[in-house]
Design a protein around this motif. Structure first.
Motif, PDB file in Angstrom:
ATOM      1  N   PHE A  37       0.824  -1.205   0.000  1.00 60.03           N
ATOM      2  CA  PHE A  37       0.000   0.000   0.000  1.00 60.03           C
ATOM      3  C   PHE A  37       0.856   1.252   0.000  1.00 60.03           C
ATOM      4  O   PHE A  37       1.801   1.377   0.777  1.00 60.03           O
ATOM      5  CB  PHE A  37      -0.927   0.004   1.229  1.00 60.03           C
ATOM      6  CG  PHE A  37      -2.014   1.025   1.130  1.00 60.03           C
ATOM      7  CD1 PHE A  37      -3.124   0.789   0.341  1.00 60.03           C
ATOM      8  CD2 PHE A  37      -1.928   2.217   1.824  1.00 60.03           C
ATOM      9  CE1 PHE A  37      -4.140   1.733   0.245  1.00 60.03           C
ATOM     10  CE2 PHE A  37      -2.932   3.166   1.740  1.00 60.03           C
ATOM     11  CZ  PHE A  37      -4.047   2.918   0.954  1.00 60.03           C
ATOM     12  N   ILE A  38       0.513   2.181  -0.878  1.00 54.53           N
ATOM     13  CA  ILE A  38       1.171   3.490  -0.935  1.00 54.53           C
ATOM     14  C   ILE A  38       0.118   4.523  -0.555  1.00 54.53           C
ATOM     15  O   ILE A  38      -0.902   4.671  -1.245  1.00 54.53           O
ATOM     16  CB  ILE A  38       1.728   3.779  -2.337  1.00 54.53           C
ATOM     17  CG1 ILE A  38       2.792   2.767  -2.697  1.00 54.53           C
ATOM     18  CG2 ILE A  38       2.261   5.193  -2.411  1.00 54.53           C
ATOM     19  CD1 ILE A  38       3.423   2.970  -4.041  1.00 54.53           C
ATOM     20  N   SER A  39       0.358   5.219   0.551  1.00 55.50           N
ATOM     21  CA  SER A  39      -0.636   6.174   1.045  1.00 55.50           C
ATOM     22  C   SER A  39      -0.452   7.578   0.486  1.00 55.50           C
ATOM     23  O   SER A  39      -1.397   8.359   0.458  1.00 55.50           O
ATOM     24  CB  SER A  39      -0.611   6.222   2.574  1.00 55.50           C
ATOM     25  OG  SER A  39       0.676   6.611   3.019  1.00 55.50           O
ATOM     26  N   SER A  40       0.770   7.913   0.051  1.00 58.49           N
ATOM     27  CA  SER A  40       0.982   9.253  -0.499  1.00 58.49           C
ATOM     28  C   SER A  40       2.129   9.231  -1.502  1.00 58.49           C
ATOM     29  O   SER A  40       2.955   8.335  -1.498  1.00 58.49           O
ATOM     30  CB  SER A  40       1.283  10.255   0.620  1.00 58.49           C
ATOM     31  OG  SER A  40       2.502   9.940   1.243  1.00 58.49           O
ATOM     32  N   PHE A  41       2.126  10.240  -2.359  1.00 62.89           N
ATOM     33  CA  PHE A  41       3.164  10.394  -3.363  1.00 62.89           C
ATOM     34  C   PHE A  41       3.379  11.898  -3.515  1.00 62.89           C
ATOM     35  O   PHE A  41       2.475  12.620  -3.932  1.00 62.89           O
ATOM     36  CB  PHE A  41       2.717   9.752  -4.675  1.00 62.89           C
ATOM     37  CG  PHE A  41       3.722   9.813  -5.792  1.00 62.89           C
ATOM     38  CD1 PHE A  41       5.085   9.735  -5.561  1.00 62.89           C
ATOM     39  CD2 PHE A  41       3.292   9.926  -7.098  1.00 62.89           C
ATOM     40  CE1 PHE A  41       6.004   9.774  -6.596  1.00 62.89           C
ATOM     41  CE2 PHE A  41       4.197   9.966  -8.155  1.00 62.89           C
ATOM     42  CZ  PHE A  41       5.552   9.892  -7.893  1.00 62.89           C
ATOM     43  N   VAL A  42       4.553  12.348  -3.126  1.00 63.80           N
ATOM     44  CA  VAL A  42       4.833  13.787  -3.153  1.00 63.80           C
ATOM     45  C   VAL A  42       5.975  14.093  -4.115  1.00 63.80           C
ATOM     46  O   VAL A  42       6.844  13.266  -4.348  1.00 63.80           O
ATOM     47  CB  VAL A  42       5.169  14.327  -1.738  1.00 63.80           C
ATOM     48  CG1 VAL A  42       3.970  14.210  -0.814  1.00 63.80           C
ATOM     49  CG2 VAL A  42       6.370  13.625  -1.148  1.00 63.80           C
ATOM     50  N   ASP A  43       5.938  15.307  -4.647  1.00 59.51           N
ATOM     51  CA  ASP A  43       7.002  15.742  -5.547  1.00 59.51           C
ATOM     52  C   ASP A  43       8.164  16.317  -4.729  1.00 59.51           C
ATOM     53  O   ASP A  43       8.139  16.300  -3.495  1.00 59.51           O
ATOM     54  CB  ASP A  43       6.475  16.745  -6.583  1.00 59.51           C
ATOM     55  CG  ASP A  43       5.924  18.021  -5.976  1.00 59.51           C
ATOM     56  OD1 ASP A  43       6.279  18.351  -4.823  1.00 59.51           O
ATOM     57  OD2 ASP A  43       5.135  18.704  -6.657  1.00 59.51           O
ATOM     58  N   PRO A  79      -3.684 -13.315 -10.942  1.00 61.51           N
ATOM     59  CA  PRO A  79      -2.576 -13.938 -10.219  1.00 61.51           C
ATOM     60  C   PRO A  79      -2.688 -13.747  -8.707  1.00 61.51           C
ATOM     61  O   PRO A  79      -3.220 -12.745  -8.234  1.00 61.51           O
ATOM     62  CB  PRO A  79      -1.336 -13.211 -10.751  1.00 61.51           C
ATOM     63  CG  PRO A  79      -1.811 -12.043 -11.517  1.00 61.51           C
ATOM     64  CD  PRO A  79      -3.257 -12.214 -11.794  1.00 61.51           C
ATOM     65  N   GLU A  80      -2.193 -14.748  -7.961  1.00 64.75           N
ATOM     66  CA  GLU A  80      -2.186 -14.609  -6.507  1.00 64.75           C
ATOM     67  C   GLU A  80      -1.056 -13.677  -6.090  1.00 64.75           C
ATOM     68  O   GLU A  80      -0.094 -13.476  -6.830  1.00 64.75           O
ATOM     69  CB  GLU A  80      -2.087 -15.966  -5.819  1.00 64.75           C
ATOM     70  CG  GLU A  80      -0.787 -16.678  -5.951  1.00 64.75           C
ATOM     71  CD  GLU A  80      -0.786 -18.002  -5.191  1.00 64.75           C
ATOM     72  OE1 GLU A  80      -1.830 -18.660  -5.052  1.00 64.75           O
ATOM     73  OE2 GLU A  80       0.300 -18.385  -4.737  1.00 64.75           O
ATOM     74  N   PHE A  81      -1.190 -13.100  -4.899  1.00 62.45           N
ATOM     75  CA  PHE A  81      -0.232 -12.113  -4.429  1.00 62.45           C
ATOM     76  C   PHE A  81      -0.251 -12.042  -2.911  1.00 62.45           C
ATOM     77  O   PHE A  81      -1.262 -12.339  -2.277  1.00 62.45           O
ATOM     78  CB  PHE A  81      -0.570 -10.735  -5.008  1.00 62.45           C
ATOM     79  CG  PHE A  81      -1.990 -10.305  -4.720  1.00 62.45           C
ATOM     80  CD1 PHE A  81      -2.301  -9.619  -3.556  1.00 62.45           C
ATOM     81  CD2 PHE A  81      -3.009 -10.613  -5.607  1.00 62.45           C
ATOM     82  CE1 PHE A  81      -3.609  -9.241  -3.283  1.00 62.45           C
ATOM     83  CE2 PHE A  81      -4.322 -10.251  -5.334  1.00 62.45           C
ATOM     84  CZ  PHE A  81      -4.620  -9.559  -4.176  1.00 62.45           C
ATOM     85  N   LEU A  82       0.867 -11.652  -2.355  1.00 61.87           N
ATOM     86  CA  LEU A  82       0.939 -11.358  -0.927  1.00 61.87           C
ATOM     87  C   LEU A  82       0.502  -9.913  -0.729  1.00 61.87           C
ATOM     88  O   LEU A  82       0.754  -9.061  -1.582  1.00 61.87           O
ATOM     89  CB  LEU A  82       2.376 -11.521  -0.424  1.00 61.87           C
ATOM     90  CG  LEU A  82       2.940 -12.935  -0.445  1.00 61.87           C
ATOM     91  CD1 LEU A  82       4.434 -12.911  -0.114  1.00 61.87           C
ATOM     92  CD2 LEU A  82       2.191 -13.817   0.530  1.00 61.87           C
ATOM     93  N   PHE A  83      -0.163  -9.625   0.392  1.00 59.64           N
ATOM     94  CA  PHE A  83      -0.524  -8.247   0.706  1.00 59.64           C
ATOM     95  C   PHE A  83      -0.899  -8.131   2.176  1.00 59.64           C
ATOM     96  O   PHE A  83      -1.116  -9.117   2.853  1.00 59.64           O
ATOM     97  CB  PHE A  83      -1.662  -7.740  -0.192  1.00 59.64           C
ATOM     98  CG  PHE A  83      -3.042  -8.234   0.162  1.00 59.64           C
ATOM     99  CD1 PHE A  83      -4.024  -7.340   0.556  1.00 59.64           C
ATOM    100  CD2 PHE A  83      -3.383  -9.579   0.074  1.00 59.64           C
ATOM    101  CE1 PHE A  83      -5.306  -7.762   0.862  1.00 59.64           C
ATOM    102  CE2 PHE A  83      -4.656 -10.017   0.373  1.00 59.64           C
ATOM    103  CZ  PHE A  83      -5.624  -9.106   0.771  1.00 59.64           C
ATOM    104  N   MET A  84      -0.913  -6.891   2.640  1.00 62.75           N
ATOM    105  CA  MET A  84      -1.325  -6.584   3.998  1.00 62.75           C
ATOM    106  C   MET A  84      -2.715  -5.960   3.894  1.00 62.75           C
ATOM    107  O   MET A  84      -2.847  -4.807   3.476  1.00 62.75           O
ATOM    108  CB  MET A  84      -0.345  -5.598   4.638  1.00 62.75           C
ATOM    109  CG  MET A  84      -0.025  -5.908   6.053  1.00 62.75           C
ATOM    110  SD  MET A  84       1.063  -4.656   6.764  1.00 62.75           S
ATOM    111  CE  MET A  84       2.632  -5.426   6.500  1.00 62.75           C
TER     112      MET A  84
END
Length: 114
Positions: A37-43, A79-84
Motif C-alpha cells: 500500500f502506498i498512502s501518499s506520493f509527493v514531488d 494472479p495470486e499475491f501477498l498483501f497486507m
C-alpha cells in the motif's frame, strides 16, 4: 498466513494484475509477487502529485518470516499475491480488487459490497 480466496477482481484489474505479474522481477532471489500500500506520493517540493490516489502497487517481498498481518490473496482469474489487508477479513464476506489509478498502476482491495 491467512489465505483469502473469497476475492475477485474486476476485468480491468485482472488485466493490469496479469501485466504486472508478467513484468515482475524479484528484488532478491526467492522474493514473491506482492501488493504493498502506498498512502501518499509527493514531488520534490513536498506537494501531493496531481491525480494521485492511495492504493496498492506491485512489489517484491520476501515471503520468509512475514508477520500475521500479511495474507495471500488468491483471486479467481487473476494472479495470486501477498498483501497486507487494509480491512478485517471475514469468511462470510466477498472482496474485490479494482483499479484505483491507471496512471499510477494502483489497485484498491476491499469488501465487495451489495
Amino acid at each position: 498466513m491467512l489465505r483469502i480466496a473469497n476475492i475477485s477482481a474486476t476485468v480491468r484489474a485482472a488485466e493490469l494484475l496479469d501485466q504486472q505479474r508478467v513484468i515482475f522481477r524479484p528484488r532478491d532471489p526467492g522474493d514473491a509477487f506482492a501488493l504493498t500500500f502506498i498512502s501518499s506520493f509527493v514531488d520534490e517540493r513536498g506537494s501531493i502529485v496531481a491525480g494521485f490516489v492511495p492504493g496498492y502497487t506491485a512489489d517484491s517481498v520476501s515471503p520468509m518470516n512475514l508477520s500475521d498481518m500479511w495474507a495471500l490473496g488468491q483471486p479467481s482469474g487473476a494472479p495470486e499475491f501477498l498483501f497486507m489487508p487494509k480491512f478485517r477479513w471475514r469468511a462470510d464476506e466477498r472482496y474485490l480488487i479494482d483499479v484505483a489509478s491507471e496512471a499510477f498502476d494502483l489497485f484498491s482491495i476491499g469488501p465487495k459490497g451489495p
